[in-house]
Design a protein around this motif. Structure first.
Motif, short mmCIF file in Angstrom:
data_model
loop_
_atom_site.label_atom_id
_atom_site.label_comp_id
_atom_site.label_asym_id
_atom_site.label_seq_id
_atom_site.Cartn_x
_atom_site.Cartn_y
_atom_site.Cartn_z
N THR A 100 0.86 -1.18 0.00
CA THR A 100 0.00 0.00 0.00
C THR A 100 0.90 1.23 0.00
O THR A 100 1.68 1.41 0.94
CB THR A 100 -0.92 0.01 1.23
N ASP A 101 0.79 2.02 -1.05
CA ASP A 101 1.63 3.22 -1.18
C ASP A 101 3.11 2.88 -1.02
O ASP A 101 3.87 3.61 -0.37
CB ASP A 101 1.22 4.29 -0.17
N LYS A 133 4.43 0.53 0.70
CA LYS A 133 4.77 0.01 2.02
C LYS A 133 4.14 -1.37 2.21
O LYS A 133 3.03 -1.62 1.75
CB LYS A 133 4.29 0.96 3.11
N GLU A 180 1.44 -1.26 9.10
CA GLU A 180 2.60 -1.04 8.24
C GLU A 180 3.81 -1.74 8.87
O GLU A 180 4.17 -1.48 10.01
CB GLU A 180 2.88 0.46 8.11
#
Length: 122
Positions: free
Chosen positions: A61-62, A64, A88
């Protein structure tokens, strides 16, 4: 030498299904409550500060690496790591996750996140 750890509990599958359908089910479903109590009971054993279950698939996600929380002990729930929340992963956890995939168990080096400094065994 490869160490393999395997554990299966039908309650985990049941909880996963219920929490996918309703992320608030941990607050009311008896089956999930029993599993939640088991996670809470692990906390306090020598050197165990938290216990949790993630869904097994790591996602990006993004840029990460993220695992989605399935269930956690009370302290983590109070810190906002509730079911279906993404966590994360620090690089040390990613390395342990990759070790888990090849060796059946993963252990981080010491790492820090927003909640403190840890060593995780997955």
């Amino acid at each position: 030498m490869t160490t393999q750890f395997s554990y299966y509990d039908e309650r985990i599958e049941t909880a996963a299904e219920q929490l996918r359908a309703d992320s608030e089910a941990y607050q009311s479903a008896d089956e999930i409550g029993d599993l939640q109590n088991q996670l809470e009971n692990i906390v306090g054993f020598e050197r165990v500060a938290n216990s949790y279950l993630f869904y097994p698939t790591m996602e990006q996600t993004d840029g990460k690496s993220v695992l989605t929380m399935m269930l956690a002990n009370d302290a983590l729930l109070e810190a906002g790591l509730t079911p279906t929340v993404g966590y994360e992963l620090p690089p040390e956890f990613v390395a342990a996750y990759e070790q888990l995939q090849t060796e059946g168990i993963g252990r981080t080096t010491v790492y820090s996140d927003q909640s403190g400094t840890w060593v995780s065994i997955i």
